[in-house]
Motif scaffolding. Structure first.
Motif, short mmCIF file in Angstrom:
data_model
loop_
_atom_site.label_atom_id
_atom_site.label_comp_id
_atom_site.label_asym_id
_atom_site.label_seq_id
_atom_site.Cartn_x
_atom_site.Cartn_y
_atom_site.Cartn_z
N PRO A 128 0.83 -1.21 0.00
CA PRO A 128 0.00 0.00 0.00
C PRO A 128 0.87 1.26 0.00
O PRO A 128 1.91 1.30 0.68
N SER A 129 0.46 2.24 -0.74
CA SER A 129 1.19 3.51 -0.80
C SER A 129 0.42 4.53 0.02
O SER A 129 -0.47 5.22 -0.49
N CYS A 130 0.72 4.58 1.33
CA CYS A 130 -0.03 5.47 2.21
C CYS A 130 0.81 5.81 3.43
O CYS A 130 1.92 5.31 3.59
N ASP A 131 0.27 6.67 4.29
CA ASP A 131 0.99 7.14 5.47
C ASP A 131 0.49 6.49 6.75
O ASP A 131 0.67 7.04 7.84
N HIS A 132 -0.16 5.34 6.64
CA HIS A 132 -0.67 4.66 7.82
C HIS A 132 -0.59 3.14 7.58
O HIS A 132 -0.31 2.69 6.48
N GLY A 133 -0.85 2.39 8.63
CA GLY A 133 -0.86 0.93 8.50
C GLY A 133 0.49 0.30 8.79
O GLY A 133 1.52 0.98 8.97
N ASN A 134 0.48 -1.04 8.83
CA ASN A 134 1.66 -1.81 9.23
C ASN A 134 1.80 -3.04 8.34
O ASN A 134 0.80 -3.68 7.99
N VAL A 135 3.04 -3.39 8.00
CA VAL A 135 3.29 -4.54 7.12
C VAL A 135 4.45 -5.36 7.70
O VAL A 135 5.50 -4.82 8.04
N ILE A 136 4.24 -6.66 7.82
CA ILE A 136 5.33 -7.61 8.12
C ILE A 136 5.52 -8.47 6.88
O ILE A 136 4.56 -9.08 6.39
N ILE A 137 6.73 -8.52 6.38
CA ILE A 137 7.07 -9.37 5.23
C ILE A 137 7.94 -10.52 5.73
O ILE A 137 8.89 -10.31 6.48
N THR A 138 7.62 -11.74 5.35
CA THR A 138 8.51 -12.87 5.61
C THR A 138 9.03 -13.37 4.27
O THR A 138 8.27 -13.51 3.31
N SER A 139 10.34 -13.61 4.21
CA SER A 139 10.94 -13.97 2.92
C SER A 139 12.28 -14.63 3.12
O SER A 139 12.95 -14.44 4.15
N ARG A 140 12.70 -15.40 2.12
CA ARG A 140 14.07 -15.93 2.09
C ARG A 140 15.02 -14.94 1.40
O ARG A 140 16.22 -15.17 1.38
N ASN A 141 14.47 -13.89 0.84
CA ASN A 141 15.22 -12.98 -0.01
C ASN A 141 15.70 -11.75 0.76
O ASN A 141 14.90 -10.85 1.07
#
Length: 651
Positions: A128-141
């Motif tokens: 999302p392209s915004c100024d709020h919210g939270n993101v957790i990414i899990t990856s091998r990269n």
């Protein structure tokens, strides 16, 4: 899937990472705007479980929670479409509606973007392209750290956490665990490097087979089968075994990446030097040995040609692309001057790769050391450090019984440069009869090999064996090459040194005096070999208690050496040490100390702190300090020196 599953009931530990997540998302001190945190690392390191445990612990702190499976773009888009539908967007026509909903709802929602492993997916497009919210990414990269505000690499658990996780899966009633079971579990967890998925599956297997006490034996005998076998009823719904997890990543790699991982699997898992490939490429034009063609060298050249420019230099970008491909799945980690594996990944590669790249690895090593002089005094700091870095990788290859002759010669060369003369002799001794048979007893390579063996015998204290070889060698060289040929003179000098080591001081004096006169006439008074023979004669005079004569010779020699070779040339430094020892034996100890202190600093800078000559100079400085009554300083130096020497050369 858009609703978040729960973490496994057996989730254990990882408090340090959970605290990082809490501080980042909930402390209020993070930067303004949408917050993005990356959990990356090997498949099986527990990334998803940590994200789910964080949500479980703090779910009331977020207005909405969404879970996106990101292994394919279709699943990402489908998840966003589901977000739109479950959030009440009635006229949603595409996946972008979900992104739009997140963008337009200025709330404290949380998205977990899970298994974003495919480096070909442009993940930033789906944030999302915004100024709020939270993101957790899990990856091998690990490359995804570029789009994250913060990140943590996940690998092994803390030992106590790893043991606890294993026990939760191995034994149902953890309150009734005996001390013996606890100790056995600790050994198993250590053997599995406290790697989460390996611990979970080992625990499940132990529980099913009731084999806690026998598991280590099974792991030793049938490691590949055990680590390829997942649990029948996984508690966290993850059904892939440790090896199957990494096989999924393997299937995504390019052919070149697979090949280079296969090569590195034959080396030690830590500190694989990039310079191994760089030096090998520079010697792609190595000529065939008189012993005949080397299949290992041929195989090594075929590999190195893939990463070579037309000018026979390393194609850095090509090698970077190959290693970046493997690193994008965390199968290999990049260091400042090389690469390293997780130990279990290294074992997986050795267990599962069917193509045997050992000969190519041997050939690359031969090519990498082919143009390095075997005479230690001429070995630069850079070359010596390269040999040191190469040592554990040569050891990892195991024995060299079935290797071709060119490989055996060079492996012996590596060991001899590292003062591992016993290892060198084990390889070299059987080679002598082969060389005599194939090339003849008077071939230049045969004679050179005998000289190296004699030198190694001398360093091992087997002076009589060295003497026997050298006497025969001097006679043969004199007949074949001529009595005044440089090779003949060099071997005669070595013979004189061996005679001295046997206490036969009068014989080498006569030999060295004659050698020095011949050397001056044939090579010139300022030739490096002539200067070395002057030093050797001075040492003999000193050992005969003709110390003033030795001093006069060394003082003149050092002036010449500084002018001809330079003040920091290895030979000049060796001659400086000889002068300092002579001054000390004449009772001029303060002069010796001043000379040795300056010499040691130069030696550390020019040759390196762990070079054999530098360590020898520390020993000499300690002796001078002791003779001056500065015993505590000498003790401190020698204690540190002994530890370094054990580490560099072996106990």
């Amino acid at each position: 899937m858009t609703h978040c599953p729960t973490s496994a009931k057996t989730f254990t530990g990882r408090e340090e990472v959970l605290t990082r997540l809490e501080e980042f998302f909930l402390s209020g001190h993070a930067a303004e705007g949408m917050k993005t945190f990356l959990l990356y690392g090997l498949g099986g390191a527990g990334k998803t479980q940590i994200a789910l445990q964080f949500i479980k612990r703090f779910k009331q702190r977020f207005t909405a929670r969404f879970f996106i499976t990101a292994d394919q773009e279709d699943s990402i888009q489908g998840s966003y479409f589901d977000i739109a539908k479950t959030s009440g967007v009635q006229d949603a026509q595409s996946w972008q509606a979900g992104l739009h909903w997140l963008h337009s709802h200025e709330e404290d929602w949380l998205i977990v973007i899970d298994n974003a492993d495919d480096p070909k997916i442009p993940l930033s497009r789906y944030l999302p392209s915004c100024d709020h919210g939270n993101v957790i990414i899990t990856s091998r990269n690990p490359e995804l750290m570029k789009i994250a505000d913060q990140y943590v690499e996940l690998s092994d658990m803390l030992p106590e956490e790893g043991i606890q996780l294993l026990m939760k899966h191995a034994i149902k009633d953890v309150d009734k665990i005996s001390d013996a079971d606890q100790n056995q579990a600790a050994k198993i967890a250590e053997k599995l490097y406290y790697f989460p998925l390996a611990l979970v599956h080992a625990g499940a297997y132990i529980n099913r087979q009731k084999c806690l006490s026998g598991y280590l034996d099974r792991l030793g005998d049938q490691r590949e089968q055990l680590l390829s076998k997942g649990p029948q009823q996984p508690k966290d719904k993850y059904h892939y075994s440790v090896y199957e997890t990494w096989n999924l990543s393997w299937g995504q790699l390019s052919e070149d990446s697979r090949m280079f991982l296969g090569l590195c699997a034959h080396l030690h898992y830590e500190h694989i030097p990039r310079s191994l490939f760089e030096r090998g490429v520079k010697n792609l034009n190595m000529v065939e040995s008189p012993l005949g063609p080397s299949k290992a060298v041929t195989e090594g050249k075929l590999v190195l040609q893939r990463i070579a420019t037309s000018e026979m230099n390393l194609d850095d970008m090509k090698l970077d692309d190959i290693m970046d491909d493997a690193a994008s799945y965390s199968l290999i980690n990049k260091e400042s001057s090389g690469y390293m594996f997780h130990p279990l990944v290294h074992q997986w590669l050795r267990d599962t790769i069917k193509d045997n790249h050992r000969q190519a690895v041997e050939g690359i090593i031969v090519l990498a050391v082919e143009n390095i002089s075997w005479k230690r005094d001429d070995l630069s700091q850079e070359d010596f450090k390269f040999f040191q870095r190469l040592s554990p990788h040569v050891t990892a290859l195991g024995d060299f019984i079935n290797c071709d002759y060119v490989v055996k010669l060079e492996i012996g060369h590596i060991w001899s440069e590292l003062y591992k003369f016993q290892e060198a002799i084990i390889i070299w001794e059987p080679m002598l009869d082969i060389m005599i048979d194939r090339l003849g007893p008077e071939h230049k390579l045969t004679l050179s090999h005998e000289g190296k063996m004699a030198w190694a015998y001398g360093e091992l204290g087997r002076a009589n064996k060295a003497l026997e070889l050298q006497q025969k060698l001097v006679e043969t060289l004199g007949r074949v090459m001529g009595v005044e040929h440089p090779d003949t003179l060099n071997e005669a000098q070595n013979l004189a040194i061996t005679l001295k080591s046997l206490g036969r001081t009068d014989e080498p004096l006569e030999l060295e005096q004659s050698l020095l006169e011949t050397s001056k006439r044939v090579l010139g008074e300022e030739h490096p070999d002539t200067l070395s023979r002057t030093q050797s004669l001075a040492i003999t005079l000193r050992e005969l208690c003709r110390t003033n004569e030795a001093l006069e010779l060394l003082q003149s020699l050092l002036k010449t050496s500084k002018r001809v070779l330079g003040e920091e040339h290895p030979h000049t430094l060796t001659q400086t040490q000889s002068l300092a020892i002579t001054l000390r034996e004449l009772g001029r100890t303060n002069e010796a100390l001043e000379l040795e202190q300056s010499l040691l600093e130069t030696s550390k800078r020019v040759l390196g702190e762990e070079h054999p000559h530098t360590l020898n100079r520390i020993q000499n400085l300690a002796r001078t300090l002791r003779e001056l009554g500065r015993t505590n300083e000498a003790l401190e130096l020698e204690q540190s020196l002994l530890e370094t020497s054990k580490r560099v050369f072996g106990e």
